[in-house]
Scaffold this motif. Structure first.
Motif, PDB file in Angstrom:
ATOM      1  N   PHE A 665       2.629  -4.110   3.850  1.00 37.73           N
ATOM      2  CA  PHE A 665       2.906  -4.980   2.563  1.00 37.73           C
ATOM      3  C   PHE A 665       1.936  -5.069   1.674  1.00 37.73           C
ATOM      4  CE2 PHE A 665       2.598  -9.136   0.589  1.00 37.73           C
ATOM      5  CZ  PHE A 665       3.744  -9.240  -0.017  1.00 37.73           C
ATOM      6  N   LEU A 666       0.534  -5.046   2.159  1.00 34.42           N
ATOM      7  CA  LEU A 666      -0.672  -4.950   1.106  1.00 34.42           C
ATOM      8  C   LEU A 666      -0.554  -3.774   0.347  1.00 34.42           C
ATOM      9  CD1 LEU A 666      -3.072  -6.973   3.054  1.00 34.42           C
ATOM     10  CD2 LEU A 666      -1.458  -7.695   1.136  1.00 34.42           C
ATOM     11  N   ARG A 667      -0.364  -2.545   1.228  1.00 33.40           N
ATOM     12  CA  ARG A 667      -0.474  -1.107   0.695  1.00 33.40           C
ATOM     13  C   ARG A 667       0.767  -0.732  -0.312  1.00 33.40           C
ATOM     14  NH1 ARG A 667      -1.388   0.015   5.986  1.00 33.40           N
ATOM     15  NH2 ARG A 667       0.877   0.958   6.297  1.00 33.40           N
ATOM     16  N   ALA A 668       1.733  -1.525  -0.157  1.00 32.06           N
ATOM     17  CA  ALA A 668       2.886  -1.309  -1.126  1.00 32.06           C
ATOM     18  C   ALA A 668       2.648  -2.017  -2.382  1.00 32.06           C
ATOM     19  CB  ALA A 668       4.117  -1.800  -0.276  1.00 32.06           C
ATOM     20  N   SER A 669       1.613  -2.965  -2.346  1.00 28.85           N
ATOM     21  CA  SER A 669       1.449  -3.875  -3.563  1.00 28.85           C
ATOM     22  C   SER A 669       0.611  -3.000  -4.390  1.00 28.85           C
ATOM     23  CB  SER A 669       0.916  -4.934  -3.392  1.00 28.85           C
ATOM     24  OG  SER A 669       1.914  -5.687  -2.412  1.00 28.85           O
ATOM     25  N   LEU A 670      -0.242  -1.931  -3.826  1.00 32.27           N
ATOM     26  CA  LEU A 670      -1.168  -1.137  -4.599  1.00 32.27           C
ATOM     27  C   LEU A 670      -0.706  -0.254  -5.438  1.00 32.27           C
ATOM     28  CD1 LEU A 670      -4.002  -0.906  -1.726  1.00 32.27           C
ATOM     29  CD2 LEU A 670      -3.982  -2.625  -3.783  1.00 32.27           C
ATOM     30  N   PRO A 671      -1.442   0.289  -6.550  1.00 32.15           N
ATOM     31  CA  PRO A 671      -1.004   1.402  -7.391  1.00 32.15           C
ATOM     32  C   PRO A 671      -0.931   2.768  -6.352  1.00 32.15           C
ATOM     33  CG  PRO A 671      -2.709   0.188  -8.469  1.00 32.15           C
ATOM     34  CD  PRO A 671      -2.562  -0.311  -7.062  1.00 32.15           C
ATOM     35  N   PRO A 672      -0.106   3.607  -6.738  1.00 36.70           N
ATOM     36  CA  PRO A 672       0.395   4.782  -5.794  1.00 36.70           C
ATOM     37  C   PRO A 672      -0.942   5.969  -5.841  1.00 36.70           C
ATOM     38  CG  PRO A 672       1.724   5.060  -7.742  1.00 36.70           C
ATOM     39  CD  PRO A 672       0.922   3.739  -7.855  1.00 36.70           C
ATOM     40  N   PHE A 673      -2.158   5.611  -5.358  1.00 36.62           N
ATOM     41  CA  PHE A 673      -3.013   6.602  -5.532  1.00 36.62           C
ATOM     42  C   PHE A 673      -2.858   7.523  -4.267  1.00 36.62           C
ATOM     43  CE2 PHE A 673      -5.534   2.598  -6.876  1.00 36.62           C
ATOM     44  CZ  PHE A 673      -5.862   3.272  -8.451  1.00 36.62           C
ATOM     45  N   TRP A 674      -3.618   8.558  -4.171  1.00 40.90           N
ATOM     46  CA  TRP A 674      -3.705   9.319  -2.968  1.00 40.90           C
ATOM     47  C   TRP A 674      -4.494   8.774  -1.910  1.00 40.90           C
ATOM     48  CZ3 TRP A 674      -7.540  12.229  -0.593  1.00 40.90           C
ATOM     49  CH2 TRP A 674      -7.111  13.195   0.493  1.00 40.90           C
ATOM     50  N   THR A 675      -3.967   8.641  -0.859  1.00 43.33           N
ATOM     51  CA  THR A 675      -4.705   7.822   0.302  1.00 43.33           C
ATOM     52  C   THR A 675      -5.423   8.665   1.319  1.00 43.33           C
ATOM     53  OG1 THR A 675      -2.940   5.906   0.035  1.00 43.33           O
ATOM     54  CG2 THR A 675      -4.395   5.943   1.804  1.00 43.33           C
TER      55      THR A 675
END
Length: 693
Positions: A665-675
């Protein structure tokens, strides 16, 4: 052709929003952006249909023009300014955005659109009365301020110098707006030259009524097509029974991610023994001594009770504190009744009337707050609407008094009834969609679910909602012009230990030092607490050669300025830096976040909200703690890319973002950077960026 028919014909001939937006963008020397066009069309549709809109527009979209253009068109279409038509209110959370709108965006927009609209659109800024210099208070001096007994001589002397500077500024200011006084002054100094709405004598009674800065601002707002204000005044307009803002049929709320916190802050009240004593002294010369003494003694009786209690949320009102609150309530009521009687016939004595209004305002606030505390404990926990807690200063030498505080459990019902049911509302920000959905914030705003209704995570429900029209709204994400996947890396330090409560682990400090070294400085460190920020600054100075600034060592604005001017400098800090830093270019290549910014487990308001949602069968942790953390994470990560040429890394040292169940849920709230989870990959990328700069 009659004038009214001519006006009607002119209205129907206004250019559409797309043509106006194109003219506005050309006028500011910009380029058309698909997201901006999409947003402008959606805002125009919302205004025309009456359906509320939540729109997420990433940094660089140009969202200000996207909502201002349809707002201006709607206001001009409604008729000439100042002839009884409703304006459009634009509300912001920060002074910086207010100034941008008033000083830059709206003047340039007016220049570009006036030839197409047929008249010049009018705009104004309006703030609460406390934000404006009061000429009467300035000339007569503040009523003798008993607050000075709480401060040492040095503090009083400093405040006196600030008041003198205000007097000098008053000779030249044209607006009386506090924000134009640079550098600023303390709250104590400013309150001595300003009044609240309740303290104001009124333009008709005040000898300076025709020169009043606040009245002038209200008059200008009443003549405007677009009125720029702040979330606090928007909240006051909703909370109070009297009208604060001009008539408006459309509200546009920018920085809407802060709306709930700002409304909650306005709706929060506090009561301390010192405040009661100050109020008693303030009305002492205006009423009988025995009445004022009675109030003073009631306040003194409260002090030792609060001193013996532990700080934190109060679910049960101690009997002795309850008796003390009743005594304060009754004494304040008696003083206020006597004061109203004594002030009759004082209409021609402005100085006495001013002192009396100030004292009466304090008495009414003391009385109403005591009543609210007593009401807050009625019924069982599930039926309560307010949260009460005891707030104590961290150190004995703090000037902040021990105080009882009360805040609403939620503000959704208020916003739903006093905002969304009253006018078309557009809510926008770079961060509104959390976990890939608008619904987490929509719940807090009081908007209904878009899909299958499930109000378990909503703090208030409408008892009579079946008798009302359903509120319609939609959510839209117009994206960002930035290519996040090519411009930024999200590094999650999955290999680090889970953060504890005993400060930053050595592994965190080592990782942080190596990341900063690879980046050549250029680092914004965002910490979940000031304690952590200071620990990191103290222990890392000396591990690398780059300059390191820490919040609290100077004003935040000066620290950000120094950070932006020197590419090698690092800046560490806490909450205000998560949302308040805009540093494009090579000075910022690395944003480091020490841990997921969950609310403190003992935070009174957050814990009470989680408990209330859990009692209804909802997931209080996800609805409150995780939602608030996701919002802050998204805001913090958003500090990295501020222009089309920016490149860099967002490093989150907390491994729970990768390993915990709520991490997705938290990751889906972040801008779509390369991870990535690989530290060496990230350090290599930072070294290459440092070399290229």
């Amino acid at each position: 052709m009659p004038d009214d028919l001519l006006d009607s014909a002119d209205k129907t001939d206004l250019p559409d929003v797309s043509a106006l937006l194109a003219a506005a963008v050309s006028g500011v020397g910009g380029a058309e952006r698909p997201g901006q066009v999409k947003m402008a069309e959606a805002v125009a549709h919302a205004i025309g249909s009456g359906e509320h809109l939540a729109v997420q527009a990433g940094t660089g979209t140009g969202k200000s023009l996207a909502y201002l253009v349809p707002a201006v068109r709607h206001a001009v279409d409604a008729g000439p300014a100042g002839e009884g038509h409703s304006c459009v209110v634009v509300s912001t959370a920060t002074i910086a955005l207010q100034r941008q709108l008033i000083d830059r965006d709206l003047p340039r927009l007016s220049d570009s659109l006036t030839p197409l609209l047929g008249r010049e659109p009018a705009f104004a800024i309006l703030k609460g009365r406390r934000n404006y210099l009061c000429r009467h208070r300035l000339q007569t001096d503040a009523p003798e301020d008993p607050e000075e007994i709480l401060f040492d001589a040095q503090a009083v002397s400093a405040a006196g110098r600030q008041v003198q500077r205000i007097h000098e500024w008053a000779e030249t200011t044209e607006t009386g707006d506090r924000d134009e006084l640079v550098p600023g002054v303390s709250e104590q100094a400013w309150r001595s030259v300003s009044v609240s709405a309740r303290e104001c004598l009124g333009a008709q009674r005040c000898p300076f009524g025709t020169e009043c800065f606040a009245e002038r601002a209200r008059d200008e707002a009443g003549e405007a097509d677009i009125v720029v204000t702040n979330h606090a005044l928007l909240a006051i307009d909703a909370l109070e029974d009297f009208q604060v803002l001009p008539d408006h049929d459309v509200a546009i709320i920018d920085e809407a991610h802060e709306l709930v916190d700002r409304v909650t802050s306005v709706a929060t009240a506090e009561l301390s023994a010192q405040a009661v004593e100050i109020t008693a002294r303030r009305c002492g010369r205006l009423i009988e001594d025995d009445l004022a003494d009675r109030l003073k003694e009631a306040g003194e009786a409260l002090q030792p009770m609060l001193a013996e209690m532990h700080a934190g949320r109060m679910d049960v009102l101690p009997e002795a504190v309850g008796f003390s609150l009743v005594s304060i309530r009754d004494a304040a009521y008696a003083c206020a009744t006597a004061l109203r009687t004594n002030l009759k016939g004082s209409e021609d004595d402005a100085e006495r009337l001013g002192a009396g209004r100030a004292a009466l305002t304090s008495l009414e606030e003391i009385h109403d707050t005591a009543v609210r505390f007593l009401e807050a404990f009625k019924g069982d926990l599930a039926s309560r609407h307010d949260v009460v807690w005891l707030d104590k200063p961290f150190s004995e030498d703090s000037r902040r008094p021990t105080a009882l505080k009360v805040a609403p459990l939620g503000v959704g019902a208020l916003l739903r009834e006093r905002l969304f049911r009253q006018r078309t509302t557009v809510l926008t920000s770079a961060t509104l969609s959390l976990g890939g959905s608008f619904e987490p914030l929509a719940r807090q705003w009081g908007l209904p679910p878009l899909d299958a209704p499930d109000e378990k995570d909503v703090l208030e429900t409408d008892s009579d909602k079946a008798d009302k029209q359903p509120i319609k709204w939609s959510g839209l994400d117009v994206g960002s012009p930035f290519d996040h996947a090519r411009s930024g890396i999200l590094y999650i330090a999955r290999g680090l230990p889970t953060p504890g409560r005993d400060g930053l682990p050595e592994a965190y400090l080592t990782e942080l030092s190596e990341l900063i070294g690879a980046a050549g400085g250029r680092t914004l460190g965002l910490f979940s607490s000031m304690r952590a920020a200071k620990q990191a600054a103290e222990e890392l100075r000396g591990r690398f050669s780059q300059p390191l600034l820490c919040q609290g060592e100077d004003s935040t604005s000066q620290l950000v300025k120094r950070f932006a001017e020197d590419d090698a400098t690092c800046l560490f800090g806490t909450l205000s830096l998560w949302q308040g830093v805009d540093v494009p270019g090579p000075s910022l290549r690395l944003v480091v976040i020490d841990r997921i910014p969950f609310p403190r487990p003992d935070d009174p308001l957050s814990s009470a909200r989680q408990r209330a949602i859990g009692a209804r069968g909802g997931n209080g942790f996800m609805a409150v703690a995780a939602t608030n953390a996701a919002l802050l994470l998204a805001q913090g990560a958003g500090r990295l890319l501020r222009s089309m040429t920016d490149r860099g890394v967002v490093a989150i040292l907390d491994p729970r973002l990768a390993t915990a169940r709520y991490g997705s849920f938290l990751r889906a709230s972040l801008p779509p950077f390369w991870t990535t989870y690989d530290s060496e990959t990230v350090k290599g990328a930072l070294r290459r960026l440092d070399t290229s700069d």
